[in-house]
Structures are given as structure tokens and as C-alpha cells.
Design a protein around this motif. Structure first.
Motif, PDB file in Angstrom:
ATOM      1  N   LEU A  82      93.245  59.942 112.714  1.00  0.00           N
ATOM      2  CA  LEU A  82      92.518  60.048 111.560  1.00  0.00           C
ATOM      3  C   LEU A  82      93.156  60.972 110.478  1.00  0.00           C
ATOM      4  O   LEU A  82      93.270  60.522 109.193  1.00  0.00           O
ATOM      5  N   ALA A  83      93.893  61.879 110.813  1.00  0.00           N
ATOM      6  CA  ALA A  83      94.772  62.563 110.062  1.00  0.00           C
ATOM      7  C   ALA A  83      95.806  61.934 109.233  1.00  0.00           C
ATOM      8  O   ALA A  83      96.124  61.990 107.922  1.00  0.00           O
ATOM      9  N   VAL A  84      96.285  60.959 110.077  1.00  0.00           N
ATOM     10  CA  VAL A  84      97.350  60.340 109.429  1.00  0.00           C
ATOM     11  C   VAL A  84      96.695  59.183 108.593  1.00  0.00           C
ATOM     12  O   VAL A  84      97.528  58.911 107.425  1.00  0.00           O
ATOM     13  N   ALA A  85      95.664  58.700 109.007  1.00  0.00           N
ATOM     14  CA  ALA A  85      95.078  57.461 108.107  1.00  0.00           C
ATOM     15  C   ALA A  85      94.516  58.304 106.847  1.00  0.00           C
ATOM     16  O   ALA A  85      94.495  57.531 105.576  1.00  0.00           O
ATOM     17  N   ALA A  86      94.130  59.582 106.848  1.00  0.00           N
ATOM     18  CA  ALA A  86      93.971  60.240 105.446  1.00  0.00           C
ATOM     19  C   ALA A  86      95.124  60.436 104.661  1.00  0.00           C
ATOM     20  O   ALA A  86      94.926  60.697 103.486  1.00  0.00           O
ATOM     21  N   GLU A  87      96.081  60.753 105.173  1.00  0.00           N
ATOM     22  CA  GLU A  87      97.355  61.424 104.538  1.00  0.00           C
ATOM     23  C   GLU A  87      97.516  60.688 103.360  1.00  0.00           C
ATOM     24  O   GLU A  87      97.833  59.512 103.316  1.00  0.00           O
ATOM     25  N   GLY A  88      97.598  61.096 102.233  1.00  0.00           N
ATOM     26  CA  GLY A  88      98.239  60.550 100.980  1.00  0.00           C
ATOM     27  C   GLY A  88      97.095  59.954 100.296  1.00  0.00           C
ATOM     28  O   GLY A  88      97.525  59.314  99.141  1.00  0.00           O
ATOM     29  N   GLY A  89      95.924  59.754 101.019  1.00  0.00           N
ATOM     30  CA  GLY A  89      94.818  58.994 100.121  1.00  0.00           C
ATOM     31  C   GLY A  89      93.977  59.942  99.159  1.00  0.00           C
ATOM     32  O   GLY A  89      94.173  61.275  98.986  1.00  0.00           O
ATOM     33  N   PRO A  90      93.165  59.316  98.513  1.00  0.00           N
ATOM     34  CA  PRO A  90      92.357  59.929  97.165  1.00  0.00           C
ATOM     35  C   PRO A  90      91.225  60.753  97.780  1.00  0.00           C
ATOM     36  O   PRO A  90      90.426  61.315  97.292  1.00  0.00           O
ATOM     37  N   ALA A  91      90.971  60.472  99.373  1.00  0.00           N
ATOM     38  CA  ALA A  91      89.639  61.047  99.850  1.00  0.00           C
ATOM     39  C   ALA A  91      89.859  62.376 100.581  1.00  0.00           C
ATOM     40  O   ALA A  91      90.722  62.613 101.140  1.00  0.00           O
ATOM     41  N   GLY A 129      76.757  52.863 110.201  1.00  0.00           N
ATOM     42  CA  GLY A 129      76.238  52.957 111.724  1.00  0.00           C
ATOM     43  C   GLY A 129      77.251  52.276 112.847  1.00  0.00           C
ATOM     44  O   GLY A 129      77.662  51.340 112.741  1.00  0.00           O
ATOM     45  N   ALA A 130      77.403  53.200 113.741  1.00  0.00           N
ATOM     46  CA  ALA A 130      78.348  52.740 114.716  1.00  0.00           C
ATOM     47  C   ALA A 130      77.794  53.120 116.023  1.00  0.00           C
ATOM     48  O   ALA A 130      77.379  53.854 116.500  1.00  0.00           O
ATOM     49  N   PRO A 131      77.728  51.715 117.001  1.00  0.00           N
ATOM     50  CA  PRO A 131      77.108  51.708 118.276  1.00  0.00           C
ATOM     51  C   PRO A 131      77.613  52.756 119.073  1.00  0.00           C
ATOM     52  O   PRO A 131      77.239  52.993 120.174  1.00  0.00           O
ATOM     53  N   SER A 132      78.987  52.955 118.926  1.00  0.00           N
ATOM     54  CA  SER A 132      79.830  53.872 119.977  1.00  0.00           C
ATOM     55  C   SER A 132      80.570  54.865 119.261  1.00  0.00           C
ATOM     56  O   SER A 132      80.968  54.564 118.135  1.00  0.00           O
ATOM     57  N   ARG A 133      81.192  55.936 119.785  1.00  0.00           N
ATOM     58  CA  ARG A 133      82.144  56.784 119.524  1.00  0.00           C
ATOM     59  C   ARG A 133      83.289  56.098 118.939  1.00  0.00           C
ATOM     60  O   ARG A 133      84.026  56.378 117.930  1.00  0.00           O
ATOM     61  N   ARG A 134      83.881  55.237 119.851  1.00  0.00           N
ATOM     62  CA  ARG A 134      85.013  54.336 119.500  1.00  0.00           C
ATOM     63  C   ARG A 134      84.821  53.648 118.335  1.00  0.00           C
ATOM     64  O   ARG A 134      85.835  53.611 117.525  1.00  0.00           O
ATOM     65  N   ASP A 135      83.719  52.958 117.993  1.00  0.00           N
ATOM     66  CA  ASP A 135      83.456  52.407 116.913  1.00  0.00           C
ATOM     67  C   ASP A 135      83.543  53.133 115.667  1.00  0.00           C
ATOM     68  O   ASP A 135      84.027  52.727 114.385  1.00  0.00           O
ATOM     69  N   ALA A 136      82.726  54.285 115.846  1.00  0.00           N
ATOM     70  CA  ALA A 136      82.793  55.390 114.663  1.00  0.00           C
ATOM     71  C   ALA A 136      84.340  55.711 114.359  1.00  0.00           C
ATOM     72  O   ALA A 136      84.662  55.803 113.084  1.00  0.00           O
ATOM     73  N   LEU A 137      85.273  55.956 115.305  1.00  0.00           N
ATOM     74  CA  LEU A 137      86.456  56.311 114.893  1.00  0.00           C
ATOM     75  C   LEU A 137      87.214  55.205 114.300  1.00  0.00           C
ATOM     76  O   LEU A 137      87.905  55.290 113.119  1.00  0.00           O
ATOM     77  N   TRP A 138      87.121  53.914 114.828  1.00  0.00           N
ATOM     78  CA  TRP A 138      87.712  52.683 113.919  1.00  0.00           C
ATOM     79  C   TRP A 138      87.251  52.695 112.648  1.00  0.00           C
ATOM     80  O   TRP A 138      88.125  52.259 111.905  1.00  0.00           O
ATOM     81  N   ALA A 139      85.919  52.616 112.413  1.00  0.00           N
ATOM     82  CA  ALA A 139      85.252  52.525 111.154  1.00  0.00           C
ATOM     83  C   ALA A 139      85.895  53.656 110.076  1.00  0.00           C
ATOM     84  O   ALA A 139      86.343  53.185 109.257  1.00  0.00           O
ATOM     85  N   ALA A 140      85.972  54.800 110.591  1.00  0.00           N
ATOM     86  CA  ALA A 140      86.593  55.997 109.566  1.00  0.00           C
ATOM     87  C   ALA A 140      88.115  55.660 109.536  1.00  0.00           C
ATOM     88  O   ALA A 140      88.418  55.758 108.351  1.00  0.00           O
ATOM     89  N   GLU A 141      88.781  55.235 110.374  1.00  0.00           N
ATOM     90  CA  GLU A 141      90.286  55.165 110.106  1.00  0.00           C
ATOM     91  C   GLU A 141      90.293  53.617 109.044  1.00  0.00           C
ATOM     92  O   GLU A 141      91.183  54.002 108.280  1.00  0.00           O
ATOM     93  N   GLN A 142      89.572  52.789 109.163  1.00  0.00           N
ATOM     94  CA  GLN A 142      89.590  51.695 108.476  1.00  0.00           C
ATOM     95  C   GLN A 142      89.140  52.088 106.724  1.00  0.00           C
ATOM     96  O   GLN A 142      89.854  51.492 105.799  1.00  0.00           O
TER      97      GLN A 142
END
Length: 231
Positions: free
Chosen positions: A145-154, A107-120
Motif C-alpha cells: 500500500l505504501a509503495v502504491a501511494a508513493e508519489g501520488g496525489p492522495a 465494498g470488498a467481500p474479503s480482506r484480500r479484496d479490500a487490499l487489492w481494491a485499495a492498491e488499484q
């Protein structure tokens, strides 16, 4: 020539006229053969950002991704839902084959928090499937987000409103969902390879609506403890 070959090996560049079957990259089958035939790699691409644009909740967007989530968790992969509009209903997920012990809601209290959580989560490489809900996002945020996902298993699925179709996006795969009087019509707005000519109509087993319950406030809620209804 070598420079051109090097560019074409990049994940964010491809030949627009290349047949879909010639574009190969790791993917997880969606569970819908008609859709897999139209997706490069034959399923949800791993290590890439995918946008799913839906006009409203409960038109089948979760039913579309459940087979892949079940497959991912059955093989031991972890699943993360970040900032969903409603709490998931654990019995429905279990009935669809999702292993609840591999399932986490953030759960993310704000849009910015959601983006941060997803990137982590993407950078941690601990999840095989990541679902994120955002009302809006600019190109720079999507690129992160795209760069964080790149090369990962997800395979990373981002749910947005249809209006986002008019905006630029670094995601290599973008889908627009449209109700079709029972079935679900899927338009491929963007994919690697040749453009799609017509929507793909999928017959869902049953409607899958997220109803009741507000978005989670806790930082981590195990799937077995989810309280809201998903039918």
C-alpha cells in the motif's frame, strides 16, 4: 556524502532529530490547526500511507478527517472509502461539505479484496483521498500500500485497531486516537522528524458516530445512495 544526501531524499527515510518544520512534503491541511502544527508539511501527507489507530468506532475518527475530505472534494478531487464498517450517511457528509458526486464507496467481500481494491485505486492516481478499514494487515501488505501511494496525489488513511501499534509499519505517520471525555486526544506514534512529546487534544464540533447498516456489498455505491445512519 552524496550517498547520504541521496538516502535522505527518500520518502521512507528521515533524520529523527530534525525539527518538524524543516521536513517539507506535499500535504493537505487537516482542518485542525493544533494538529497541523505537529504534522510534517502541515497536514495529511500526500503520496503516503497514514495509519489511524482507534479503540472503537464513533470516537471522532471520522470527524477528524471530514474537513480534509470536504477540502479535497471542493477542489474537484475524488474520494474513495474502501471496506468501511458501515455505510456512510449521505446527508451528514453533505452537511460537512463533502461533494457527494465526488464520493465513492467500495465494498470488498474479503480482506484480500479490500487490499487489492485499495492498491488499484492508489495506483490509478484518480483519487485525492482514500480511506481503508482493515482488521489486520502484515508488513508486506502495508508495504504494498505504501509503495502504491508513493508519489501520488492522495492521502491514504488506514484505520486499524490500537493493538497494531506494537507491530512494525512502513507508514511514515501513525496516529493513536483516545477519547478524552468529549475532546479527542491524538498521539503521534510516528512521524517524520523529531518525536512528539505529548498528545494533541482536539475539541470536535460534535460526536460523529457510524451506526446501523452493515458494510456495503456492492462494488461501487454512490454517496447519494448510501442508506445507513451516520450522526
Amino acid at each position: 556524502m552524496r550517498s547520504l544526501e541521496a538516502l535522505l531524499r527518500r520518502g521512507d527515510l528521515w533524520r529523527g532529530t530534525a525539527p518538524v518544520g524543516e521536513v517539507t512534503h506535499p500535504a493537505l491541511p487537516t482542518g485542525y490547526a493544533a494538529l497541523d502544527r505537529e504534522l510534517p508539511g502541515g497536514g495529511w501527507p500526500r503520496g503516503a500511507l497514514v495509519e489511524i489507530l482507534a479503540p472503537c468506532e464513533g470516537i471522532g475518527e471520522l470527524q477528524l478527517v471530514l474537513p480534509a475530505l470536504a477540502r479535497a472534494s471542493a477542489s474537484g478531487g475524488r474520494i474513495a472509502w474502501i471496506s468501511p464498517p458501515h455505510l456512510p450517511y449521505a446527508p451528514a457528509l453533505a452537511a460537512a461539505g463533502v461533494a457527494l458526486e465526488r464520493f465513492t464507496v467500495v465494498g470488498a467481500p474479503s480482506r484480500r479484496d479490500a487490499l487489492w481494491a485499495a492498491e488499484q485505486v492508489l495506483r490509478s492516481r484518480v483519487c485525492e483521498a482514500i480511506l481503508l478499514w482493515l482488521r489486520r494487515a502484515d508488513y508486506a501488505e502495508l508495504r504494498q500500500l505504501a509503495v502504491a501511494a508513493e508519489g501520488g496525489p492522495a492521502f491514504a488513511l488506514l484505520f486499524r485497531a490500537p493493538q497494531a501499534a506494537r507491530e512494525l509499519s512502513p507508514a511514515p505517520l501513525r496516529l493513536l486516537l483516545e477519547p478524552a471525555g468529549g475532546p479527542l486526544a491524538v498521539r503521534l506514534l510516528k512521524r517524520r522528524g523529531a518525536p512528539a512529546r505529548a498528545p494533541i487534544v482536539l475539541a470536535l464540533k460534535k460526536p460523529f458516530h457510524a451506526v446501523g447498516g452493515a458494510a456495503p456489498a456492492a462494488a461501487r455505491i454512490a454517496g447519494a445512495r448510501a442508506r445507513a445512519c451516520v450522526a
